[in-house]
Design an enzyme around this catalytic site. Structure first.
Site, PDB file in Angstrom:
ATOM      1  N   ASP A   1     -30.558 -15.833 -56.358  1.00  0.00           N
ATOM      2  CA  ASP A   1     -30.848 -17.269 -56.364  1.00  0.00           C
ATOM      3  C   ASP A   1     -30.668 -17.850 -54.952  1.00  0.00           C
ATOM      4  O   ASP A   1     -29.943 -17.300 -54.130  1.00  0.00           O
ATOM      5  CB  ASP A   1     -29.870 -18.015 -57.282  1.00  0.00           C
ATOM      6  CG  ASP A   1     -30.000 -17.636 -58.749  1.00  0.00           C
ATOM      7  OD1 ASP A   1     -30.860 -16.811 -59.094  1.00  0.00           O
ATOM      8  OD2 ASP A   1     -29.206 -18.179 -59.545  1.00  0.00           O
TER       9      ASP A   1
ATOM     10  N   HIS B   1     -36.167 -21.990 -59.027  1.00  0.00           N
ATOM     11  CA  HIS B   1     -34.744 -22.366 -59.021  1.00  0.00           C
ATOM     12  C   HIS B   1     -34.600 -23.857 -58.682  1.00  0.00           C
ATOM     13  O   HIS B   1     -33.618 -24.252 -58.072  1.00  0.00           O
ATOM     14  CB  HIS B   1     -33.992 -21.470 -58.026  1.00  0.00           C
ATOM     15  CG  HIS B   1     -32.493 -21.495 -58.169  1.00  0.00           C
ATOM     16  ND1 HIS B   1     -31.848 -21.325 -59.372  1.00  0.00           N
ATOM     17  CD2 HIS B   1     -31.499 -21.663 -57.251  1.00  0.00           C
ATOM     18  CE1 HIS B   1     -30.535 -21.378 -59.184  1.00  0.00           C
ATOM     19  NE2 HIS B   1     -30.293 -21.606 -57.905  1.00  0.00           N
TER      20      HIS B   1
ATOM     21  N   HIS C   1     -32.038 -28.226 -56.136  1.00  0.00           N
ATOM     22  CA  HIS C   1     -30.785 -27.622 -56.593  1.00  0.00           C
ATOM     23  C   HIS C   1     -29.786 -28.595 -57.223  1.00  0.00           C
ATOM     24  O   HIS C   1     -28.577 -28.504 -56.989  1.00  0.00           O
ATOM     25  CB  HIS C   1     -30.129 -26.857 -55.426  1.00  0.00           C
ATOM     26  CG  HIS C   1     -29.301 -25.685 -55.886  1.00  0.00           C
ATOM     27  ND1 HIS C   1     -27.936 -25.759 -56.089  1.00  0.00           N
ATOM     28  CD2 HIS C   1     -29.647 -24.414 -56.194  1.00  0.00           C
ATOM     29  CE1 HIS C   1     -27.485 -24.583 -56.494  1.00  0.00           C
ATOM     30  NE2 HIS C   1     -28.498 -23.751 -56.569  1.00  0.00           N
TER      31      HIS C   1
ATOM     32  N   HIS D   1     -26.757 -14.097 -55.020  1.00  0.00           N
ATOM     33  CA  HIS D   1     -27.314 -15.181 -54.191  1.00  0.00           C
ATOM     34  C   HIS D   1     -27.704 -14.656 -52.807  1.00  0.00           C
ATOM     35  O   HIS D   1     -26.860 -14.122 -52.096  1.00  0.00           O
ATOM     36  CB  HIS D   1     -26.288 -16.301 -54.049  1.00  0.00           C
ATOM     37  CG  HIS D   1     -25.915 -16.938 -55.355  1.00  0.00           C
ATOM     38  ND1 HIS D   1     -25.003 -16.361 -56.212  1.00  0.00           N
ATOM     39  CD2 HIS D   1     -26.368 -18.055 -55.961  1.00  0.00           C
ATOM     40  CE1 HIS D   1     -24.905 -17.121 -57.295  1.00  0.00           C
ATOM     41  NE2 HIS D   1     -25.723 -18.152 -57.170  1.00  0.00           N
TER      42      HIS D   1
END
Ligand SMILES: [Zn+2]
Length: 204
Positions: free
Chosen positions: A12, A62, A66, A158
């Site tokens: 991510d 994603h 955010h 990540h």
């Protein structure tokens, strides 16, 4: 059940500079993964987005900026976050993604219903080491993944840092280093490293 033992690695918060060494490791071992990209960042780095897809990896959504979708966003904002990212990814890749992962895994039935109207299904993470935390070392990430992982699991890591949370010392080098040791060990244990969609389609 599939004949082979499958694991899906997912990343991510990219694309970012740490995406590159991760791509190199995956390529060296014939492994595939899924990258959940932040739309506002992907828009700035279309070449890297194309390179990820060109290596055979899955690209997912994603969100645009955010936020915590379930906690912070009304339906309209959820739709906007996901739609803008879909549009950018479609313009770069020719087609929108079919999967998303909510920032912070902050997802509920309402968010999933809005996402479904955009053709997006949420993607769980079964093993989620705190690699987003600055103090987490590569060896710790590997030690959290390798003993726990079993066929059918999705690992959430990540490769980038969300805009707005970046600091001068911020890095995802530990994740890139961990992947360099995790991937060959999983391959040695006989696991096929596949995209989230490949793994989840085998479940059904
Ligand atoms: Zn994130």
């Amino acid at each position: 059940m599939p004949d082979t033992q499958q694991i899906a690695l997912t990343f991510d918060d990219g694309p970012a500079i740490w995406t590159e060494p991760i791509l190199a490791t995956l390529r060296a071992h014939g492994a595939h993964a899924t990258f959940f990209l932040i739309g506002s960042v992907a828009e700035q780095q279309p070449d890297l987005v194309r390179r990820i897809a060109g290596d055979g990896h899955e690209i997912g959504n994603h969100s645009w900026s955010h936020p915590a979708l379930a906690r912070e966003c009304d339906d309209e904002r959820v739709r906007d976050e996901l739609q803008r990212t879909n549009d950018v990814l479609a313009s770069i890749l020719g087609a929108p993604p079919t999967r998303f992962r909510a920032p912070y895994y902050n997802v509920d039935a309402r968010v999933e219903a809005v996402a479904a109207t955009l053709g997006l299904t949420h993607t769980r993470g079964d093993i989620r080491p705190p690699d987003w935390h600055l103090g987490t070392k590569a060896a710790m990430i590997a030690a959290l993944v390798l003993p726990q992982v079993e066929s059918g699991m999705i690992v959430g890591l990540h490769d980038g840092i969300p805009p707005g949370t970046r600091t001068p010392s911020g890095t995802r080098q530990a994740t890139a280093d961990a992947i360099a040791s995790i991937v060959p060990r999983l391959v040695d244990r006989g696991f096929a490293l596949v995209t989230a969609s490949e793994l989840l389609s085998a479940e059904n």
